[in-house]
Design a protein around this motif. Sequence first.
Motif, PDB file in Angstrom:
ATOM      1  N   ALA A 294      33.754  27.942  -0.716  1.00 28.64           N
ATOM      2  CA  ALA A 294      32.720  28.340  -1.679  1.00 28.64           C
ATOM      3  C   ALA A 294      32.782  29.844  -1.943  1.00 28.64           C
ATOM      4  N   LYS A 295      33.011  30.620  -0.882  1.00 30.81           N
ATOM      5  CA  LYS A 295      33.104  32.083  -1.043  1.00 30.81           C
ATOM      6  C   LYS A 295      34.318  32.454  -1.891  1.00 30.81           C
ATOM      7  N   GLU A 296      35.424  31.767  -1.674  1.00 32.02           N
ATOM      8  CA  GLU A 296      36.610  32.028  -2.491  1.00 32.02           C
ATOM      9  C   GLU A 296      36.351  31.660  -3.947  1.00 32.02           C
ATOM     10  N   THR A 297      35.578  30.592  -4.142  1.00 29.37           N
ATOM     11  CA  THR A 297      35.239  30.181  -5.503  1.00 29.37           C
ATOM     12  C   THR A 297      34.449  31.276  -6.209  1.00 29.37           C
ATOM     13  N   PHE A 313      28.324  26.206 -10.043  1.00 27.44           N
ATOM     14  CA  PHE A 313      28.794  26.564  -8.702  1.00 27.44           C
ATOM     15  C   PHE A 313      28.244  25.588  -7.660  1.00 27.44           C
ATOM     16  N   ARG A 314      26.950  25.275  -7.772  1.00 25.02           N
ATOM     17  CA  ARG A 314      26.336  24.343  -6.828  1.00 25.02           C
ATOM     18  C   ARG A 314      26.933  22.942  -6.962  1.00 25.02           C
ATOM     19  N   GLU A 315      27.157  22.538  -8.196  1.00 20.95           N
ATOM     20  CA  GLU A 315      27.744  21.220  -8.450  1.00 20.95           C
ATOM     21  C   GLU A 315      29.150  21.122  -7.843  1.00 20.95           C
ATOM     22  N   LYS A 316      29.904  22.198  -7.937  1.00 19.81           N
ATOM     23  CA  LYS A 316      31.289  22.186  -7.479  1.00 19.81           C
ATOM     24  C   LYS A 316      31.411  22.334  -5.967  1.00 19.81           C
ATOM     25  N   THR A 317      30.594  23.214  -5.352  1.00 21.55           N
ATOM     26  CA  THR A 317      30.775  23.558  -3.937  1.00 21.55           C
ATOM     27  C   THR A 317      29.769  22.888  -3.005  1.00 21.55           C
ATOM     28  N   GLY A 318      28.620  22.470  -3.568  1.00 25.46           N
ATOM     29  CA  GLY A 318      27.567  21.918  -2.724  1.00 25.46           C
ATOM     30  C   GLY A 318      26.645  22.964  -2.151  1.00 25.46           C
ATOM     31  N   PHE A 319      26.921  24.241  -2.457  1.00 26.01           N
ATOM     32  CA  PHE A 319      26.095  25.348  -1.957  1.00 26.01           C
ATOM     33  C   PHE A 319      25.310  25.988  -3.090  1.00 26.01           C
ATOM     34  N   ASP A 320      24.078  26.372  -2.775  1.00 19.36           N
ATOM     35  CA  ASP A 320      23.365  27.286  -3.652  1.00 19.36           C
ATOM     36  C   ASP A 320      24.022  28.663  -3.481  1.00 19.36           C
TER      37      ASP A 320
END
Length: 369
Positions: A294-297, A313-320
């Motif tokens: 997620a950080k690299e994204t 971003f949330r949709e792709k990584t699962g993280f807020d």
Amino acid sequence: MSYHLYIHIPFCKSKCPYCDFYSLPYEESLARQYIDILSKEIRNLNINVSTVYIGGGTPTVLSPNLLESLLKTMEKIIRRSKESTIEANPESLSEDKLKLFLKKGINRISIGIQSLREDKLKFLGRIHSTGEGIDVVYKAKRIGFKNISVDLIYGVPYETLESWRKELKAIVKLPVTHISCYSLTPEESTPFYKFKEEIDEDTVAQMFLYNMNYLPRKGFYHYEVSNFAKRNYQCKHNLAYWDNAPYIGLGPSAVSFIEGRRVKNVEDIQRYIEGKNSKKSLIIEEKLSPRRRAKETVCLNLRRKVGVEFARFREKTGFDFWEIEDRDVVRRLIKNGFLRYKKRGKKIIGLFLTKKGFLYADEVCSELI
């Protein structure tokens, strides 16, 4: 799932002294062995491919027979892909090869012009002339290519802003749809490392800012740190990289990224061929945690003009976004003029680099990674 396919052709007529990509001098018999191995790998792929990128090295240094053999193997993949690019150098891009590429479904060509100044080409170790670079662009257009990209290098020792302005003024008159502008970065592994202290960073910064101001006025939208395109001509393959989408790399030194697993192939063509023949896996592998991915994204997304869009971003990584990034760090980067919030009305929906931020993109990303 859909993938993006990169194929590395590691051969060149001669090695440019600034280049740190894996490549070696062209040898027909070795190239034939290599294309045979690649063809087997390609036939064994059982995936959906969205984009294809054949890079190098210099793909066009291959003989017409080898190019036809490779592209014939790839016909189904190319036919189904949304974009198929091949890199080319002016000295090895003949009319027959251009016709072959179009016939086999290649719909985008990236030409390594690098400069329109003879003295600069000579300094960079390029073996084509300014005239040859211009001629192949017009030839590609005349034969039928509608999507033509050119690569340029700026910031060589003692280069002036005025001389760079003249080059860009000439480039935008060519029938191209995409321009990549790369500042010269002398890597320690190259002969050009000796010039590291001779590059004027202030002049390079002025050139970079000029790119961002001038090229959009000429119809080339600035969509990524080093890349400018006419409307609807952004490189789909590279956009996938900056979205941290899954991709597969074939060939020595090529990298694959699938479900958080990054794999780099051995940087040796003989060992690569031997490994494939003996069915041994010669790779360097890294498994990324979901948080690291997620950080690299974040950093990859920020290379794009549109930046990070929080919902996507949330949709792709699962993280807020704020689960993994420090608000204080982001506030400081905004205060110092590197980042800006993207808003819809009063609602903050994302984050993007300012012009100053683009200039220091690597440093900004190091703060966020």
